[in-house]
Design an enzyme around this catalytic site. Sequence first.
Site, mmCIF file in Angstrom:
data_model
loop_
_atom_site.group_PDB
_atom_site.id
_atom_site.type_symbol
_atom_site.label_atom_id
_atom_site.label_comp_id
_atom_site.label_asym_id
_atom_site.label_seq_id
_atom_site.Cartn_x
_atom_site.Cartn_y
_atom_site.Cartn_z
ATOM 1 N N HIS A 122 35.322 20.448 0.573
ATOM 2 C CA HIS A 122 34.382 21.453 0.397
ATOM 3 C C HIS A 122 33.736 21.944 1.610
ATOM 4 C CE1 HIS A 122 33.765 20.358 -3.851
ATOM 5 N NE2 HIS A 122 33.349 19.094 -3.405
ATOM 6 N N ASP A 159 41.234 17.372 -7.523
ATOM 7 C CA ASP A 159 39.818 16.859 -7.694
ATOM 8 C C ASP A 159 39.146 17.483 -8.524
ATOM 9 O OD1 ASP A 159 38.112 15.324 -5.274
ATOM 10 O OD2 ASP A 159 36.995 16.673 -6.563
ATOM 11 N N HIS A 161 35.993 18.431 -8.537
ATOM 12 C CA HIS A 161 35.261 19.405 -8.069
ATOM 13 C C HIS A 161 36.165 20.484 -7.617
ATOM 14 C CE1 HIS A 161 32.961 15.962 -7.795
ATOM 15 N NE2 HIS A 161 31.756 16.496 -8.319
ATOM 16 N N ASP A 246 38.608 11.747 -9.177
ATOM 17 C CA ASP A 246 37.131 11.725 -9.871
ATOM 18 C C ASP A 246 37.216 12.547 -11.134
ATOM 19 O OD1 ASP A 246 37.554 14.008 -8.321
ATOM 20 O OD2 ASP A 246 35.629 13.783 -7.277
#
Length: 336
Positions: A122, A159, A161, A246
């Site tokens: 991120h 991931d 996200h 995740d």
Amino acid sequence: MNFGYSEVCLAHDTGKRHPENPDRLRAIRQALTRKHGVEYVESPPATEADVTAVHDEGYVKELREFCDSGGGNWDPDTVAVEATWDAALESAGLAKWAANSALDGEDGRATPFALGRPPGHHAVEDDAMGFCFFNNAAVAAQAVIDDDRAERVAIIDWDVHHGNGTQDIFYNDGNVFYISIHEDGLYPGTGEIEEAGEGGGNGTTLNAPLPAGAGDPEYRSVFDELIAPAVLEFDPDLVLVSAGFDAHRHDPISRMRVSTEGYGMLTAQVRELADESNAALGFVLEGGYGLDTLSDGVAMVHEVFDGMDPVVPEEEENEEVREVITELLDTHPMFE
């Protein structure tokens, strides 16, 4: 597998109630004690020159000063302490080690996996966000390109996200192909199908935003029908996996349905893809916030490289995911 690891990463103390805390690495180490053939490797931290190759110098200076002053909340989610500076450099250095080790020919049971934290995907060019300070995979990819060790790098981000930072850093760069399979609408709200790169990077971003509830059959189909052919067309020298865990069905902060066995399936798919494209392969830890599911996921990756043959689901993907696949095949520049 060879796991890059450093105790320095444990000193990035976000507090017991923060989902990205040192217990993540402790849980992984504990799970791997029960596995055969695990080797741990230490590596030098990244240098400021390494991180400023992908991050703004002013931001790097601001972060160093923030940590030197004791840290605090950079934003509501992203917490730093004095030791975060060294941990972030160490985490980026571990990712760089994974990339270089892969290019040195470490494969099979010696395939490198960087167990660093804080995570990185991120972190944008000029800011920290989403628990991330330096973009570890981006630092690694840029380093091997700058050192003339690789001309093209593919980063496959599984991931849950979207890795907005990795995408942004390389959005105009045709030498790095960023691919993300993630939950649609989840933090940070980026990663739409239409985001495919610009300028010299047109076509070298591929996003597969999947609806909540997608699981092993959906991930299998996206990999087989989109990711594999696109990477083969790109023809990288190195494949780096931004390996978050995740999307697991029991992770506390997502709604996806990937099983532990599903991560074994993804590992086998990416290994086969790297072999077919004659590319080196390395892994870089990203998210995963259920300690059991995170540690089981990393252990499953190791098991595949230690000889396990994971089960591939026979079920078809759901209709919503079929629509995503069809739209990307019809509109993405890589499939023209």
